[in-house]
Structure formats: structure tokens, C-alpha cells
Scaffold this motif. Sequence first.
Motif, PDB file in Angstrom:
ATOM      1  N   PHE A   1      -0.173  12.789  -3.937  1.00 59.09           N
ATOM      2  CA  PHE A   1      -0.528  11.236  -4.274  1.00 59.09           C
ATOM      3  C   PHE A   1      -1.607  11.064  -3.239  1.00 59.09           C
ATOM      4  CE2 PHE A   1       3.664  11.441  -6.535  1.00 59.09           C
ATOM      5  CZ  PHE A   1       3.091  11.637  -7.782  1.00 59.09           C
ATOM      6  N   GLN A   2      -1.320  11.353  -1.964  1.00 59.15           N
ATOM      7  CA  GLN A   2      -2.193  10.520  -0.667  1.00 59.15           C
ATOM      8  C   GLN A   2      -3.528  11.360  -0.888  1.00 59.15           C
ATOM      9  OE1 GLN A   2      -1.662   8.248   1.175  1.00 59.15           O
ATOM     10  NE2 GLN A   2       0.262   8.046   0.929  1.00 59.15           N
ATOM     11  N   VAL A   3      -3.564  12.594  -1.262  1.00 60.17           N
ATOM     12  CA  VAL A   3      -4.901  13.322  -1.662  1.00 60.17           C
ATOM     13  C   VAL A   3      -5.815  12.514  -2.635  1.00 60.17           C
ATOM     14  CG1 VAL A   3      -6.156  15.298  -2.308  1.00 60.17           C
ATOM     15  CG2 VAL A   3      -4.361  15.367  -0.431  1.00 60.17           C
ATOM     16  N   ILE A   4      -4.886  12.377  -3.704  1.00 63.12           N
ATOM     17  CA  ILE A   4      -5.593  11.456  -5.005  1.00 63.12           C
ATOM     18  C   ILE A   4      -6.408  10.184  -4.531  1.00 63.12           C
ATOM     19  CG2 ILE A   4      -5.554  10.744  -7.156  1.00 63.12           C
ATOM     20  CD1 ILE A   4      -3.156  12.899  -7.672  1.00 63.12           C
ATOM     21  N   GLN A   5      -5.364   9.477  -3.739  1.00 61.05           N
ATOM     22  CA  GLN A   5      -5.771   8.292  -3.187  1.00 61.05           C
ATOM     23  C   GLN A   5      -7.035   8.371  -2.154  1.00 61.05           C
ATOM     24  OE1 GLN A   5      -2.725   6.090  -1.139  1.00 61.05           O
ATOM     25  NE2 GLN A   5      -1.791   5.628  -3.073  1.00 61.05           N
ATOM     26  N   GLY A   6      -7.025   9.582  -1.483  1.00 59.60           N
ATOM     27  CA  GLY A   6      -8.107   9.801  -0.577  1.00 59.60           C
ATOM     28  C   GLY A   6      -9.344  10.088  -1.407  1.00 59.60           C
ATOM     29  N   LEU A   7      -9.322  10.798  -2.364  1.00 57.13           N
ATOM     30  CA  LEU A   7     -10.581  11.163  -3.262  1.00 57.13           C
ATOM     31  C   LEU A   7     -11.087   9.837  -3.831  1.00 57.13           C
ATOM     32  CD1 LEU A   7      -9.015  14.387  -5.185  1.00 57.13           C
ATOM     33  CD2 LEU A   7     -10.899  14.227  -3.524  1.00 57.13           C
ATOM     34  N   ILE A   8     -10.037   9.067  -4.385  1.00 57.57           N
ATOM     35  CA  ILE A   8     -10.573   7.882  -4.942  1.00 57.57           C
ATOM     36  C   ILE A   8     -11.439   6.676  -3.999  1.00 57.57           C
ATOM     37  CG2 ILE A   8     -10.012   5.593  -6.393  1.00 57.57           C
ATOM     38  CD1 ILE A   8      -7.899   7.730  -7.740  1.00 57.57           C
ATOM     39  N   SER A   9     -10.832   6.707  -2.681  1.00 60.04           N
ATOM     40  CA  SER A   9     -11.175   5.931  -1.693  1.00 60.04           C
ATOM     41  C   SER A   9     -12.385   6.598  -0.924  1.00 60.04           C
ATOM     42  CB  SER A   9     -10.173   5.486  -0.698  1.00 60.04           C
ATOM     43  OG  SER A   9      -9.467   6.563  -0.090  1.00 60.04           O
TER      44      SER A   9
ATOM     45  N   THR B   1       0.899  -1.201   0.085  1.00 63.48           N
ATOM     46  CA  THR B   1       0.227   0.075  -0.241  1.00 63.48           C
ATOM     47  C   THR B   1       0.853   1.224  -0.067  1.00 63.48           C
ATOM     48  OG1 THR B   1      -0.116  -0.070   2.463  1.00 63.48           O
ATOM     49  CG2 THR B   1      -1.789  -1.213   1.367  1.00 63.48           C
ATOM     50  N   ASN B   2       2.172   1.133   0.302  1.00 57.73           N
ATOM     51  CA  ASN B   2       3.132   2.547   0.241  1.00 57.73           C
ATOM     52  C   ASN B   2       2.462   3.341   1.264  1.00 57.73           C
ATOM     53  OD1 ASN B   2       5.193   3.704  -0.081  1.00 57.73           O
ATOM     54  ND2 ASN B   2       4.614   4.526  -2.031  1.00 57.73           N
ATOM     55  N   GLY B   3       1.664   2.966   2.321  1.00 56.63           N
ATOM     56  CA  GLY B   3       0.937   3.618   3.545  1.00 56.63           C
ATOM     57  C   GLY B   3      -0.221   4.202   2.986  1.00 56.63           C
ATOM     58  N   GLY B   4      -0.860   3.775   2.035  1.00 54.66           N
ATOM     59  CA  GLY B   4      -2.101   4.578   1.715  1.00 54.66           C
ATOM     60  C   GLY B   4      -3.346   3.795   2.016  1.00 54.66           C
ATOM     61  N   PRO B   5      -4.383   3.749   1.457  1.00 52.66           N
ATOM     62  CA  PRO B   5      -4.934   4.995   0.889  1.00 52.66           C
ATOM     63  C   PRO B   5      -5.108   6.009   1.848  1.00 52.66           C
ATOM     64  CG  PRO B   5      -6.552   3.420   0.873  1.00 52.66           C
ATOM     65  CD  PRO B   5      -5.473   2.849   1.427  1.00 52.66           C
ATOM     66  N   PHE B   6      -4.545   7.525   1.423  1.00 51.38           N
ATOM     67  CA  PHE B   6      -4.592   8.467   2.281  1.00 51.38           C
ATOM     68  C   PHE B   6      -4.183   8.279   3.498  1.00 51.38           C
ATOM     69  CE2 PHE B   6      -7.378  12.182   3.959  1.00 51.38           C
ATOM     70  CZ  PHE B   6      -6.377  13.108   3.393  1.00 51.38           C
ATOM     71  N   TYR B   7      -3.057   7.603   3.734  1.00 49.69           N
ATOM     72  CA  TYR B   7      -2.127   7.288   4.959  1.00 49.69           C
ATOM     73  C   TYR B   7      -2.948   6.151   5.669  1.00 49.69           C
ATOM     74  CZ  TYR B   7      -0.404  12.137   3.616  1.00 49.69           C
ATOM     75  OH  TYR B   7       0.287  12.967   3.040  1.00 49.69           O
ATOM     76  N   GLN B   8      -3.647   5.804   5.303  1.00 44.72           N
ATOM     77  CA  GLN B   8      -4.487   4.759   6.215  1.00 44.72           C
ATOM     78  C   GLN B   8      -3.703   3.610   6.803  1.00 44.72           C
ATOM     79  OE1 GLN B   8      -7.270   5.152   8.004  1.00 44.72           O
ATOM     80  NE2 GLN B   8      -7.613   7.367   6.864  1.00 44.72           N
TER      81      GLN B   8
END
Lengths: 331, 417
Positions: free
Chosen positions: B389-397, A276-283
Motif C-alpha cells: 500500500f505504501q508503494v502505491i502511495q509512493g507511485l501516486i505521490s 495519513t496513517n504514516g503515508g504517503p510512502f512513509y513520509q
Amino acid sequence: MVSPETPGSKVMGPLSTTPAVAGHTGGKPARMSRPRTAGSIPADGDARTAFWLMAPALALYAVFTLLPIVATFWLSFNSSAGFNTSASFVGVGNYAKAAQDPIVWKSLVHTFIWLAYHVVMAGGLGLLLALAVSRLRITQVFFRTAFFLPHLVSLAVVGVIWANIYDPFFGLLNTALTRIGLGAFTQGWLSDPALVLFSVNVASSWQGFGLYMLLFIAGLQNIDRSLYDAAEVDGANALQKLIYVTLPGLREVMTFVVSLAMINGLKGFATVFVMTNGGPFYQSELITTYIYRLAFQSQDHGLAAVLCILLSLLAIVITIVFNRWRARLSR
Amino acid sequence: MLKFLARGTALAAMIAASSLAHAETLKMWGPEQITEPLVAQLWNGIKADFEKANPGVTVEFMPPTGTISNGAVQAAIQSDVGPDVILTNSGIGRISVVKNAKQVMPLTEQYEKRGWKDKIYPWLYTELKGQFGGEIYEVPDGLDALGIWYHKDLFAQAGWKIPATWAEFETLMKSIRDTGLQPIAIGPRTTGSAGHLFGNLMQSASGKDVVGKALRREIAWDDPSVAAGAIRLQKLVEAGYIKKEMAGLDLDGASRLWFNKRAAMFVAGPWFTANARKAGYDLANAGYAPMPSDIKGAAMPTGGVGWSWLVPVNSKQPELAMKWIDFMLSDAVMKKRAQDPASTMIYPREIPGLEPPTPVLKAIFATAAGGVGYNPSVYLPGTVLDTYFQVIQGLISGQIGGEDGMKQLQAKMAEAK
């Protein structure tokens, strides 16, 4: 390194088991000495020999452990963008920055959850399988080997395998659930914020439980059989034997396994990094993955050093607290 | 007889020693797809030509373990036994990371001395000169042009086509979703892949000028004119046109979805031809178009410098590294690469009479000729990229909304030097 023996040699040779005897020292208090034996080494020689024998190991320890520790402390008080840049002293600035960084706190919480998952899933599964496998007679070696095999696979490879298992569209898990009519239970195992840490930890624990299982099996083999016989005579059933004989008998091994699992849990990195490389959104961000990100992606070595120190302190404190708790329980 | 043997051996040893004294090895990091037979064949040919032109020199390829974005390049340089010359994903954001860490050499002088400035597009040279106060740290090897890849056969059967307006594009995605296919596949676990789609959405929703201003910090990222792309992504997810589960996919996983025709569209650049070939996908069936936009002239691919040559400060063969870059910029090598079936990019200067080896590349080159917008992944400061990149992941999830995501990004931009 062997020097000629002189009267009144001070200490015993390293391999001697003979008690030292008092000798004359010209009115001075008698010193410990030992009988002259062929090949014995005098005290100074002992110290020198010991030093030279240890020197390579000490040098390696100094270069690869002590110096990095010192360098990490030094870095934590400096602002540095990399090894080729000049660092500037910032005092406790990096520590303050760490305290204000919400991702540090998030990754800290995740690290504790990760640790708990690892202890329960890898340690728990190791114990359950040890109990099951130790009852087997003919197939014990086969199952012991089979269950230990995942431990031989690199964590990075484990990460790749499990990321494919979790693939929401082609993965084994969701496909299997759909095929057996449980399509409603399919999940985004690595995309659901509530699941991702658990999912990755399953992969990590799958790789780790084999070692703990072997340790528990070794512990089970050390439990005195007569205790089980006595329990049977007293009319204990299987569950009672487990609770009153097996688990107390595994106390020492369990302490060791839990300590080991906690330290391994704190070191969790590879599977998260790969899956996950730490993602999604740091989760699924852990302290370790955030350290990597800061040090090698953002080149913020100062803040990364602070988190390294924090991680080390966590490992030390958790281990001490746990062992004291165990010691108190066993008193 | 013995004397003769001894003299012979001594002579052989002297020859070996003298040739060893002159032997030089150039360790080269890249290219990414070196393990693919077609790519390997091209690069082995280039290597052989270079070695022939430089007797005593051996070029050793180091298959890359990653990029600047995931820290692999930095770690390789820091090891001090790393490459002498590097070919990697670049752009000002990534280059600033290794430049700030003083891991790469400035190459400005070489642009003059070796005439490199005349071997790339003038606009590209001007852009590079404007990035770090006149100092240049990279030599562009290839440019990217990210747009929508689609299956020609699938679109033809269903009567679909990439439309001109955003509203029509939403209608198209609805039609695709209703057939049970995924309208767009994305693998945001691979950071670049997240940025490809998002950059396209920003270009489509805000246009090149606005995105450029945001990148130059002339407009805040949470300004509605800039945040429109993020809100668009949020809405695509809410409508089910982009599944939340895709937040758990990487580039390979998302590509697999597209190659197996379970997804109708994919945002990628010319490099995707290599992935397609590896997956056994028929490249003749691949169509390419820019993402539709309601802003006049804004329907264009996004991109920028995709790959560049860098020389680490601890290169053991800096002179040889410069020679290698000279060689790569030569007409002969550039033309050879551009015409090779393994070609996967737009080259940094015009190559007259070039016939792209595949129809999809021809379409990409033609589309890019009309202009290329910004891919923020390439232009954002290195310290902001992770948040981006994390914000994009946050938007998609579905963990964050477009406006909040852009606020976080703006906060990080404000912190960045």
C-alpha cells in the motif's frame, strides 16, 4: 489499625507537628518519641496503615505500569506474533532487526522533526497568545476560553476535521486560497512529501496550544508588576520589557511547557494515524505509528517492543538533557 | 396479602433467574455499513429471524471500528471482551495475519460437519483448502469484483465509452482531462482503495496468469511482466490523469469527487452501491465495466473473497457462532440478502433466479460471470501488505518509480514466510 500506645513509641504520627522528645529506654540510646496524644498511631501501625492505604494504588501501578514495562522488555527479546502464540527467545535479534530497518530510522527522524514542530508551533503559539490575551481587560476570559476550546476536542476528531480542511479538491484551505486569488498557493497538503508532516502537525498543535497558553498566562500573572514599573522608569520600550522582564519571568513556566511539549510531541500518534496513517510512502511515519503498525497490523510484537523501549529512552534522555541545559543556563 | 405478594415476587424472581440462566448473547462484529438505515433494516430483520429460531438468544451488533488491515479486528480480539463472531474484509493475506497470531479458530471440521463446503462455490472451497495446508479459517460471505464505475449521463453527453484497448483508454483519459474533469479518482489513504485501482492496473497490464504466478511467488514482482502495472500507474500520474494530490485522499474524499461528478471514473466493487446510496447518488446513472486490456481475455474485474465470517479463539459463544454462520449460509437468508435493496456484494454460491436489486449490480454480476482476476490486496501475505500500500502511495505521490516500487515489494515478498 490503631494499636495501644506503649512507652517508648518510636516515631511520629503522620499528622503530628510536635517535635519528638527523647525518652528513657532502659540504658539504651534514647529513641525519638512523641507525647501521647489522643488518636496517635504507633510506628508499626503507621507502616501497616500506610501500606494498606497505598496498596490499591500500588496494585494498579504494578498491574498497569510495572508489569507492562517488564513484559515489553521480555517481548523485545522474543519473537512473538501475538498474545496467543508461543514466543521464542531471539536474544538481541529484534534490536538488530530494528537497527537494519530503514523505516525505523525514517520514523525516528520524522519523530524529531515532529517534536520540534510541536514545541515551536504549539508552544510558540501558546506563548504569543498568552502575551496577547493577558493584555486584554474585559474580553480576557472570553478569549482564554475560546483559545482553550480546541484542547477539549479529541485528537482523532481533530484529525478528521483537518483532513477535510486539507482536502485538495473540496477542502476549506485550498478553496479559500482560490477564492481570494491565491490559487497558485494551493497544495496537496497531505500528499506532498515535503509538507505532509508539517500539515499534520499544524492540526495537532492547534489542538495543543490552548493548554500551553493557559500555563503561560498563569506564569505572566506571577511576574511582579513592580519590575515593569521599574523598567518603565528606566525608559524601557515594550520590546525591551518583553525581553528583559517578561521572558526571564517566564523561565520556570517555559521550562515546564517545553518539557511537556516535547513529551507530548514524542507521543504524537492520533492525528497522524487518522490523517495519513504514516503515508504517503512513509513520509509522515512516526515511531508511534510504526509501533502500532508492527504490533497490530503485522503482529510483530518483538520489534514493536524494541521501538517502545526506544521511545521511552528518547523521552527520558530528551527530558534530562533539556532540564540540565536549562539548569546550566539559569546558573 | 403480604404473603401473596412475597410469593408472587419470589416466583417472578425464579422465572427471571431461570430465563437469565438460559439467556445467551452473541456479539457480532459487523457489518461495516450497519449505521446506514437500509443496511440496518436488513440486518435487524436477520437478527430477529435468528432470535426467533433460537429462543433465549440475543444477537448484539458491534459496529466495526476497522478491519484486519488497520489492526482493529486484532485489537478487538486481544481485548478478550470482543466479538463472538466476526464479519470482516478477508482474503488469504488478511486471514494469515490473524491465523498466524492464533486469534481465529480453524473451521475445517465445520465445513464437513455442517455441510458448509456444499454451500459455497466448489472452486472457492478448493481455493480455501489450498491456502493453509488444508486448514480453513474463514467462511466466505461475499466476493468482490472491482472494476470501473462511470457516470452514464456524463459519458453519453460527451460521447465517451469505456474502450477495449489500453491505448484507447489513455485517449479517453486525455479527453476527460482536457474537459477539466479528473479522469480517475482514487483515495489511497484508505489502503483498500489504493489496492483496488492498482490491482485493476496489474490485471490489465499483466493478465490473470502472470499476477497469479507473482502471488504464488513463481515470478518475481520486479520482473518486467509483473512490474508493467506499476509502470502504468507511474505514467498515468506523470500524464496528469491521476493527480498527485490524490495521494492525500481517503476513500471518502475520492468518492466525494466521483459522486459530485468532478471525476469521471472510480475503481470499486459492488459494495460501492452502499457508499453511493449514502451520498444520495442516483444508482441508475452508474455504469460498470472492466479495465481495458491489450491481453486477450484479460479485461476482467479483480477480486476474490471480499468478506468472511471468522470465529475468534476467545469467542464466549463458539457453538452459537457456528449456528449463526449456518443461518447466514441458509437459502432463506442468502436469498433475502441478495434481493434486498441494501445488497452490496456477490454471494459465495449461485443463487438461482436472483434478480439483482439495482442495474449496476446486474452489470457487475454479468461482468464477473466471465471471470474475476486477482486483487493482490486480498492475496498478498499480511507482512507484505503495508509495503504494497505504501508503494502505491509512493507511485501516486510521485516519490517512487514503478520499477523501484516493485523492487521494494519483491524484497518484502522474499522476507515473508
